[in-house]
Scaffold this motif. Structure first.
Motif, PDB file in Angstrom:
ATOM      1  N   TYR A  35      13.334  47.906  43.973  1.00 19.84           N
ATOM      2  CA  TYR A  35      14.355  47.277  43.145  1.00 19.84           C
ATOM      3  C   TYR A  35      14.385  45.763  43.301  1.00 19.84           C
ATOM      4  N   ARG A 127      17.544  51.952  40.560  1.00 17.51           N
ATOM      5  CA  ARG A 127      18.924  51.918  41.046  1.00 17.51           C
ATOM      6  C   ARG A 127      19.447  53.346  41.273  1.00 17.51           C
ATOM      7  N   ASP A 237      24.764  48.928  37.723  1.00 15.54           N
ATOM      8  CA  ASP A 237      24.368  49.347  36.377  1.00 15.54           C
ATOM      9  C   ASP A 237      25.548  49.856  35.529  1.00 15.54           C
ATOM     10  N   GLY A 314      22.773  43.341  37.135  1.00 15.59           N
ATOM     11  CA  GLY A 314      21.694  44.308  37.175  1.00 15.59           C
ATOM     12  C   GLY A 314      20.855  44.304  35.913  1.00 15.59           C
ATOM     13  N   GLU A 361      20.784  42.662  46.530  1.00 11.63           N
ATOM     14  CA  GLU A 361      19.767  42.934  45.509  1.00 11.63           C
ATOM     15  C   GLU A 361      18.600  41.961  45.573  1.00 11.63           C
TER      16      GLU A 361
END
Length: 455
Positions: A35, A127, A237, A314, A361
Motif C-alpha cells: 500500500y 487497503r 477508503d 486514500g 500510509e
C-alpha cells in the motif's frame, strides 16, 4: 523491576505471542508495503483513467457531465466529485443500494473517459487486504487490532529481555551460532522499536475497538477532537472528508423563500432551486480553496454542499498537507459560505488523526516517508525471520525447546507492566486477563498437588 519470576513470564509470553500473531504480522507488513506505493503504482496502471482524453473534443460544463453520468447510471447515486489538480482527470464517485461503487473519470473537457469498479482498484484492494484480509469481517478487524496490541508487547518485552540477558555485551568470539541469530534479532528489534511503535499507534484510527472509542471521546469533547462517529472508526477508503471533521453536525441551509419544498423530499441534482455545481466550485475557489478538493452534494433539503481538502483521502492525487486540510459548508440555495473548519481548529485528537494517518500510509513527507516506512517494514520482517532461526538453532532431537513454565507467582514488575499496557490497550488487557486466569489455575492446581504429594 522486582526480578522474582519476571524473566520467565516475559519470555513465555513473548515466545507464544510471536507464534500466535506472526501469520497476521506477515500479512499486515507485506500488505502495508504494497500500500505504501499505491500512488506510484496507480499512476502507471491507470494512465488512461487518470490522464487520458475522451474522443469527444467538445467541452461541457461539470453540471452537464453530472447529468450525463446520472442518466447513464440511473440506479446509482452521485456520492462525491473530486476536482483534481492537473494533470489528473476529475473523478466522480457513484454508488447504488447494493453497495456497488464506481469511479467515473472526466477529462479537461468534462467528458467521460473511463470508469472503474471501486472495489477492485489497486489502492482499495490493498487497503481491504491490510485491514480485514478481504473479508470485511468485524471479527477479523478485532484480530488485526489485537495483533497490533501484542506487537507493542513484543517490543516492550523484547527490549527487557535483550538487556536482561545482556545480549549486546556478548563478544564476537563468545557467540555461538544460536546466539548470533538471537543477537541480530535483538538488535533489529531495538533499532526499529520506536518507529515501529509510531507506525502501530498511527494505525489506531482504523481500529474497530480503540479507534471507535477514541473517536467517540473526541466527539464528546470537541475541544480535543471532532473525530469519527462512534461506530465507524476512520478508514482511508470510506469518505474524502477529513477524519477530524467528518462526524461534525453539518450546518443547515437557510431555505427561507423555499416554502414549496417539503422537508421529507430527497434533494436531486436536478433541483431547480439548488445552486449549480459550477457555481459552488467558483465560490470555493474564491474562498482560496484550491484544487484538489472534493464536493459532496446536500443529503437532504436542508443539507449543504460540503467542500473539503484532506491529508488522508486514500485517493491518488487528492492528498494534501495536514496544514491545508479544510472543510467548508455552502448553502445549497444561495451558495453562501456558512461555516469553515481548518486544521488549526482541530483538537489534539483531530490533529493526531490528521498527521498520523498519512504518516502511517507513507505520504506525510513525500518519498522519504515511504522509504522510511519501507525500511522499518523490511527490518521488522528480518527480525521475525531471525527470531525464528534462533529458535530453530536451539532445537534438539526430542526437544522443541518450548519455554518452560516456572511454577512461581508473577513478579510485581510483570503485573504492573501488563496492567499499564492493558489499560492503554483494552483488547490486550482482556487477552492478558484470560491468560492470567489460566496461569493462576495452573499455578494453584500444581501447588496443591505438590502439597498433597509432600503430605
Amino acid at each position: 523491576m522486582n526480578n522474582k519470576n519476571t524473566f520467565n513470564p516475559f519470555r513465555r509470553l513473548h515466545f507464544y505471542a510471536a507464534w500466535f500473531i506472526t501469520p497476521l504480522l506477515l500479512t499486515l507488513t507485506l500488505s502495508g508495503i504494497g500500500y505504501l506505493f499505491f500512488n506510484e503504482v496507480e499512476n502507471n496502471i491507470y494512465q488512461n483513467e487518470f490522464f487520458g482524453q475522451s474522443d469527444i473534443k467538445s467541452k461541457q460544463s461539470i453540471d452537464e457531465a453530472i447529468k450525463e453520468i446520472s442518466d447513464k447510471y440511473p440506479s446509482h447515486q452521485i456520492g462525491k466529485i473530486s476536482m483534481m489538480e492537473e494533470p489528473y482527470n476529475h473523478r466522480v464517485t457513484i454508488s447504488n443500494d447494493e453497495g456497488d461503487s464506481r469511479y467515473i473519470f472526466l477529462d479537461s473537457n468534462n467528458q467521460i473517459v473511463a470508469n472503474q469498479n471501486a472495489k477492485y482498484t489497486y489502492a482499495n484492494f490493498m487497503r481491504n487486504f491490510h485491514s480485514s484480509l478481504f473479508t470485511e469481517s468485524t471479527f477479523i478487524r478485532y484480530l488485526v487490532e489485537l495483533t497490533a496490541c501484542w506487537t507493542i508487547f513484543l517490543i516492550v518485552s523484547g527490549i527487557y529481555m535483550t538487556f536482561k540477558k545482556r545480549l549486546l555485551a556478548i563478544k564476537t568470539e563468545q557467540r555461538t551460532n544460536k546466539l548470533k541469530f538471537q543477537k541480530i534479532h535483538a538488535i533489529l528489534g531495538l533499532v526499529i522499536a520506536l518507529p515501529l511503535v509510531v507506525i502501530v499507534l498511527t494505525g489506531i484510527p482504523w481500529s474497530v475497538f480503540m479507534g471507535s472509542h477514541i473517536s467517540k471521546f473526541g466527539q464528546e469533547h470537541p475541544e480535543l477532537g471532532r473525530t469519527e462517529l462512534r461506530y465507524n472508526p476512520p478508514q482511508s477508503d470510506v469518505n474524502e472528508i477529513p477524519w477530524a471533521t467528518r462526524s461534525l453536525d453539518q450546518p443547515t441551509s437557510n431555505h427561507t423563500g423555499h416554502a414549496d419544498h417539503h422537508s421529507n423530499a430527497t434533494v436531486s441534482i436536478n433541483n431547480p432551486n439548488q445552486q449549480s455545481l459550477e457555481f459552488i466550485i467558483n465560490k470555493a475557489q474564491n474562498e482560496n480553496i484550491v484544487r484538489p478538493f472534493s464536493i459532496v452534494y446536500p443529503s437532504n433539503e436542508q443539507g449543504v454542499f460540503t467542500v473539503s481538502k484532506g491529508s488522508n483521502t486514500g485517493v491518488t492525487g487528492l492528498d494534501v498537507s495536514p496544514y491545508q486540510e479544510t472543510t467548508a459548508y455552502f448553502d445549497q440555495y444561495s451558495g453562501k459560505l456558512i461555516a469553515r473548519i481548518n486544521f488549526d481548529d482541530y483538537g489534539i485528537i483531530g490533529k493526531w488523526f490528521t498527521w498520523g494517518i498519512p504518516l502511517h500510509e507513507g505520504h506525510l513527507f513525500g518519498m522519504a516517508n515511504k522509504i522510511l516506512n519501507l525500511i522499518v517494514c523490511i527490518a521488522f520482517l528480518a527480525a521475525i525471520v531471525m527470531g525464528f532461526v534462533s529458535w530453530m538453532k536451539k532445537i534438539k532431537p526430542r526437544n522443541m525447546n518450548w519455554p518452560k513454565r516456572t511454577n512461581k507467582t508473577w513478579s510485581i514488575g510483570v503485573i504492573i507492566t501488563l496492567l499499564i499496557l492493558g489499560i492503554l490497550m483494552p483488547l490486550f488487557g482482556l487477552s492478558i486477563l484470560i491468560i492470567f486466569i489460566i496461569e493462576s489455575i495452573i499455578y494453584y492446581s500444581t501447588k496443591n498437588k505438590n502439597v498433597s504429594a509432600a503430605g
